[in-house]
Scaffold this motif. Structure first.
Motif, PDB file in Angstrom:
ATOM      1  N   VAL A  27       0.851  -1.190   0.000  1.00  0.00           N
ATOM      2  CA  VAL A  27       0.000   0.000   0.000  1.00  0.00           C
ATOM      3  C   VAL A  27       0.892   1.246   0.000  1.00  0.00           C
ATOM      4  CG1 VAL A  27      -1.878   1.212   1.186  1.00  0.00           C
ATOM      5  CG2 VAL A  27      -1.714  -1.292   1.332  1.00  0.00           C
ATOM      6  N   GLY A  28       0.505   2.240  -0.794  1.00  0.00           N
ATOM      7  CA  GLY A  28       1.304   3.465  -0.862  1.00  0.00           C
ATOM      8  C   GLY A  28       1.064   4.395   0.311  1.00  0.00           C
ATOM      9  N   GLY A  29       1.077   3.819   1.525  1.00  0.00           N
ATOM     10  CA  GLY A  29       0.839   4.593   2.742  1.00  0.00           C
ATOM     11  C   GLY A  29      -0.412   4.090   3.434  1.00  0.00           C
ATOM     12  N   LEU A  30      -0.267   3.091   4.298  1.00  0.00           N
ATOM     13  CA  LEU A  30      -1.428   2.483   4.946  1.00  0.00           C
ATOM     14  C   LEU A  30      -2.233   3.470   5.776  1.00  0.00           C
ATOM     15  CD1 LEU A  30      -0.351  -1.072   6.189  1.00  0.00           C
ATOM     16  CD2 LEU A  30      -2.461  -0.497   4.977  1.00  0.00           C
ATOM     17  N   ASP A  31      -1.562   4.479   6.337  1.00  0.00           N
ATOM     18  CA  ASP A  31      -2.276   5.413   7.206  1.00  0.00           C
ATOM     19  C   ASP A  31      -2.919   6.567   6.456  1.00  0.00           C
ATOM     20  OD1 ASP A  31       0.190   6.388   6.543  1.00  0.00           O
ATOM     21  OD2 ASP A  31       0.750   7.042   8.556  1.00  0.00           O
ATOM     22  N   LYS A  32      -2.780   6.600   5.129  1.00  0.00           N
ATOM     23  CA  LYS A  32      -3.440   7.645   4.339  1.00  0.00           C
ATOM     24  C   LYS A  32      -4.918   7.306   4.184  1.00  0.00           C
ATOM     25  CE  LYS A  32       0.698   8.607   1.544  1.00  0.00           C
ATOM     26  NZ  LYS A  32       1.275   8.518   0.177  1.00  0.00           N
ATOM     27  N   VAL A  33      -5.765   8.294   4.330  1.00  0.00           N
ATOM     28  CA  VAL A  33      -7.208   8.060   4.230  1.00  0.00           C
ATOM     29  C   VAL A  33      -7.597   7.595   2.823  1.00  0.00           C
ATOM     30  CG1 VAL A  33      -9.494   9.096   4.473  1.00  0.00           C
ATOM     31  CG2 VAL A  33      -7.682   9.722   6.075  1.00  0.00           C
ATOM     32  N   ILE A  34      -6.885   8.048   1.798  1.00  0.00           N
ATOM     33  CA  ILE A  34      -7.233   7.636   0.433  1.00  0.00           C
ATOM     34  C   ILE A  34      -7.087   6.134   0.229  1.00  0.00           C
ATOM     35  CG2 ILE A  34      -6.759   9.848  -0.693  1.00  0.00           C
ATOM     36  CD1 ILE A  34      -4.020   8.697  -1.527  1.00  0.00           C
ATOM     37  N   TYR A  35      -6.258   5.481   1.060  1.00  0.00           N
ATOM     38  CA  TYR A  35      -6.057   4.034   0.962  1.00  0.00           C
ATOM     39  C   TYR A  35      -6.693   3.292   2.129  1.00  0.00           C
ATOM     40  CZ  TYR A  35      -2.581   5.465  -2.521  1.00  0.00           C
ATOM     41  OH  TYR A  35      -1.956   6.025  -3.607  1.00  0.00           O
ATOM     42  N   LEU A  36      -7.564   3.963   2.845  1.00  0.00           N
ATOM     43  CA  LEU A  36      -8.224   3.426   4.026  1.00  0.00           C
ATOM     44  C   LEU A  36      -8.885   2.053   3.803  1.00  0.00           C
ATOM     45  CD1 LEU A  36     -10.355   5.486   6.479  1.00  0.00           C
ATOM     46  CD2 LEU A  36     -11.396   3.514   5.380  1.00  0.00           C
ATOM     47  N   PRO A  37      -9.499   1.776   2.640  1.00  0.00           N
ATOM     48  CA  PRO A  37     -10.162   0.477   2.469  1.00  0.00           C
ATOM     49  C   PRO A  37      -9.255  -0.728   2.677  1.00  0.00           C
ATOM     50  CG  PRO A  37     -10.907   1.998   0.774  1.00  0.00           C
ATOM     51  CD  PRO A  37      -9.762   2.675   1.475  1.00  0.00           C
ATOM     52  N   ALA A  38      -7.951  -0.564   2.477  1.00  0.00           N
ATOM     53  CA  ALA A  38      -7.052  -1.706   2.648  1.00  0.00           C
ATOM     54  C   ALA A  38      -7.056  -2.203   4.087  1.00  0.00           C
ATOM     55  CB  ALA A  38      -5.635  -1.330   2.209  1.00  0.00           C
ATOM     56  N   MET A  39      -6.689  -1.334   5.023  1.00  0.00           N
ATOM     57  CA  MET A  39      -6.664  -1.732   6.427  1.00  0.00           C
ATOM     58  C   MET A  39      -8.061  -1.989   6.972  1.00  0.00           C
ATOM     59  SD  MET A  39      -5.111  -2.555   9.160  1.00  0.00           S
ATOM     60  CE  MET A  39      -3.378  -2.140   8.872  1.00  0.00           C
ATOM     61  N   LEU A  40      -9.039  -1.209   6.533  1.00  0.00           N
ATOM     62  CA  LEU A  40     -10.404  -1.383   7.031  1.00  0.00           C
ATOM     63  C   LEU A  40     -10.947  -2.767   6.667  1.00  0.00           C
ATOM     64  CD1 LEU A  40     -12.855  -0.195   8.480  1.00  0.00           C
ATOM     65  CD2 LEU A  40     -13.570   0.825   6.307  1.00  0.00           C
ATOM     66  N   THR A  41     -10.645  -3.231   5.467  1.00  0.00           N
ATOM     67  CA  THR A  41     -11.106  -4.558   5.052  1.00  0.00           C
ATOM     68  C   THR A  41     -10.548  -5.623   5.976  1.00  0.00           C
ATOM     69  OG1 THR A  41     -11.259  -3.854   2.748  1.00  0.00           O
ATOM     70  CG2 THR A  41     -11.194  -6.207   3.145  1.00  0.00           C
ATOM     71  N   GLN A  42      -9.287  -5.466   6.336  1.00  0.00           N
ATOM     72  CA  GLN A  42      -8.679  -6.422   7.263  1.00  0.00           C
ATOM     73  C   GLN A  42      -9.314  -6.321   8.643  1.00  0.00           C
ATOM     74  OE1 GLN A  42      -4.454  -6.248   8.898  1.00  0.00           O
ATOM     75  NE2 GLN A  42      -4.231  -7.786   7.279  1.00  0.00           N
ATOM     76  N   ARG A  43      -9.521  -5.092   9.124  1.00  0.00           N
ATOM     77  CA  ARG A  43     -10.079  -4.888  10.470  1.00  0.00           C
ATOM     78  C   ARG A  43     -11.531  -5.382  10.579  1.00  0.00           C
ATOM     79  NH1 ARG A  43      -6.377  -3.035  14.396  1.00  0.00           N
ATOM     80  NH2 ARG A  43      -7.943  -1.663  15.321  1.00  0.00           N
ATOM     81  N   LEU A  44     -12.257  -5.320   9.469  1.00  0.00           N
ATOM     82  CA  LEU A  44     -13.639  -5.787   9.464  1.00  0.00           C
ATOM     83  C   LEU A  44     -13.739  -7.307   9.329  1.00  0.00           C
ATOM     84  CD1 LEU A  44     -15.313  -3.068   7.174  1.00  0.00           C
ATOM     85  CD2 LEU A  44     -15.676  -3.373   9.643  1.00  0.00           C
ATOM     86  N   GLY A  45     -12.618  -7.949   9.049  1.00  0.00           N
ATOM     87  CA  GLY A  45     -12.604  -9.403   8.926  1.00  0.00           C
ATOM     88  C   GLY A  45     -13.065  -9.930   7.586  1.00  0.00           C
ATOM     89  N   TYR A  46     -13.138  -9.057   6.589  1.00  0.00           N
ATOM     90  CA  TYR A  46     -13.668  -9.492   5.291  1.00  0.00           C
ATOM     91  C   TYR A  46     -12.676 -10.340   4.494  1.00  0.00           C
ATOM     92  CZ  TYR A  46     -17.543  -6.222   6.103  1.00  0.00           C
ATOM     93  OH  TYR A  46     -18.644  -5.562   6.623  1.00  0.00           O
ATOM     94  N   PHE A  47     -11.372 -10.152   4.705  1.00  0.00           N
ATOM     95  CA  PHE A  47     -10.406 -11.047   4.061  1.00  0.00           C
ATOM     96  C   PHE A  47     -10.564 -12.456   4.634  1.00  0.00           C
ATOM     97  CE2 PHE A  47      -7.497  -7.139   3.551  1.00  0.00           C
ATOM     98  CZ  PHE A  47      -7.878  -6.946   2.232  1.00  0.00           C
ATOM     99  N   ASP A  48     -10.658 -12.522   5.954  1.00  0.00           N
ATOM    100  CA  ASP A  48     -10.856 -13.810   6.625  1.00  0.00           C
ATOM    101  C   ASP A  48     -12.105 -14.510   6.095  1.00  0.00           C
ATOM    102  OD1 ASP A  48      -8.641 -13.575   8.248  1.00  0.00           O
ATOM    103  OD2 ASP A  48      -9.747 -12.829   9.980  1.00  0.00           O
ATOM    104  N   ALA A  49     -13.175 -13.747   5.960  1.00  0.00           N
ATOM    105  CA  ALA A  49     -14.450 -14.317   5.526  1.00  0.00           C
ATOM    106  C   ALA A  49     -14.355 -14.936   4.131  1.00  0.00           C
ATOM    107  CB  ALA A  49     -15.536 -13.247   5.544  1.00  0.00           C
ATOM    108  N   GLU A  50     -13.410 -14.439   3.324  1.00  0.00           N
ATOM    109  CA  GLU A  50     -13.212 -14.974   1.975  1.00  0.00           C
ATOM    110  C   GLU A  50     -12.165 -16.087   1.950  1.00  0.00           C
ATOM    111  OE1 GLU A  50     -14.782 -14.348  -0.851  1.00  0.00           O
ATOM    112  OE2 GLU A  50     -16.143 -12.857   0.025  1.00  0.00           O
ATOM    113  N   GLY A  51     -11.625 -16.425   3.139  1.00  0.00           N
ATOM    114  CA  GLY A  51     -10.616 -17.470   3.183  1.00  0.00           C
ATOM    115  C   GLY A  51      -9.261 -17.017   2.688  1.00  0.00           C
ATOM    116  N   LEU A  52      -8.953 -15.738   2.900  1.00  0.00           N
ATOM    117  CA  LEU A  52      -7.688 -15.168   2.448  1.00  0.00           C
ATOM    118  C   LEU A  52      -6.774 -14.850   3.625  1.00  0.00           C
ATOM    119  CD1 LEU A  52      -9.092 -12.650  -0.189  1.00  0.00           C
ATOM    120  CD2 LEU A  52      -7.908 -14.791  -0.699  1.00  0.00           C
TER     121      LEU A  52
END
Length: 351
Positions: A49-74
């Motif tokens: 990610v070109g800066g995990l703490d940047k709001v423009i890239y927020l969906p990356a970390m948020l997806t992980q925090r919401l557990g959606y990667f896990d839910a897809e078996g990733l």
């Protein structure tokens, strides 16, 4: 592109200092999704990610925090670099399978003989803001005043660099008539602005929110909304996205579909929750001790995001127009826009 030794040293120091800013983000990302849910296979994927703490890239970390990667078996490992151009480099060198960065890199790379494509589009506006130092606010009232100025960008060859050059050329200033300075984001950008190492520059939230709170700068151009993108760039500007090497996508379609499913679910979640609720889901250190300011930064940037991951109509054409304005290689090339993105996966999302 001219760059004095002093600016080179400052840029190197800035990026070094910025690494400490993103260290927490890297630490947070090092605990990858476990893959304990979904199909249980825990397919491993590394994303830069070109800066995990940047709001423009927020969906990356948020997806992980919401557990959606896990839910897809990733089993997703999120890594962070200060600038999108460095995420691009990690992708094309094979260090990672995906990059969360600006869509415009897919066009730039195609011209260089590298085939990458956006598989899910997070945004329809850049999410960027052109800030000018309060000390220079009277001297820089539009991009027409960029001539002779030192302008901060996250990195040379980054999307902030691209957009700065476009705004200059569009307003009659040649790219050789101003000095781009690589200062990263966050504290390094703010310090450069306060110390006069740059007269202004392009950055995103939460850096923007912090600059305004410190009264260190003023907004010259705001491209955090579709309307702002239209005014500055003449159309929708798809920016943050997940892009991957086309060859890898074609060989791992099931994994890519799971990635896209997770991200689209996050975008939909974002569209139905407040900035404060989103902030609550993010790592505590992202707010830098001021959760109210951080939530405000998210709220200012939320309009840039899509709610379905679909490439905005005429978005690729706007990006091509921007790059052609200043990039000789793109000007001479016959870019095949259809190969810079795909809707194959977002079209199959059923949730």
């Amino acid at each position: 592109m001219r760059k004095t030794a002093r600016y080179s040293a400052m840029a190197a120091a800035g990026l070094l200092a910025l690494s400490s800013l993103t260290a927490c983000a890297n630490d947070a990302a090092s605990t990858a999704s476990s893959g304990s849910k979904g199909d249980g296979k825990g397919t491993k994927v590394k994303i830069m990610v070109g800066g995990l703490d940047k709001v423009i890239y927020l969906p990356a970390m948020l997806t992980q925090r919401l557990g959606y990667f896990d839910a897809e078996g990733l089993d997703v490992e999120l890594l962070s670099e200060p600038a999108g151009v460095q995420a691009e480099t990690a992708l094309v060198s094979g260090q990672v399978q995906g990059a969360v960065g600006f869509y415009d890199h897919t066009l730039d790379l195609q011209v260089k003989g590298k085939h990458v494509e956006s598989v899910v589009q997070f945004s329809h506006a850049p999410g960027e803001v052109e800030i000018v130092s309060t000390k220079k606010a009277d001297d820089i009232t539009s991009p027409k005043d960029f001539k002779g100025k030192k302008l901060g960008v996250t990195g040379l060859g980054s999307s902030t660099d691209f957009l700065t050059k476009y705004l200059a050329v569009k307003n009659g200033v040649k790219v050789s008539e101003f000095t781009p300075v690589a200062v990263g984001a966050g504290p390094t950008f703010i310090s450069a602005l306060q110390q006069g190492a740059i007269d202004g520059g392009m950055t995103t939230d939460p850096t923007v929110a912090n600059i305004l709170a410190k009264k260190a700068g003023k907004v010259l151009l705001d491209m955090r909304t579709p309307a702002g993108s239209q005014a500055a760039l003449g159309g929708p500007y798809p920016s943050s996205s997940l892009y991957m090497q086309t060859e890898w996508v074609n060989a791992h379609k099931d994994t890519v579909q799971k990635m896209v499913n997770a991200f689209v679910k996050t975008l939909k979640w974002m569209s139905t929750h407040s900035a404060s609720e989103i902030a609550d889901k993010m790592p505590a250190d992202y707010s830098q001790g001021n959760k109210v300011l951080y939530a405000s930064a998210i709220e200012s940037t939320l309009p840039m995001f899509t709610d379905d991951g679909v490439m905005p109509k005429n978005g690729p054409e706007t990006v091509e127009k921007v790059l052609k304005a200043f990039n000789p290689a793109v000007q001479k090339a016959d870019v095949d826009l259809d190969k810079t993105y795909t809707t194959e996966f977002v079209d199959k999302v059923t949730d």
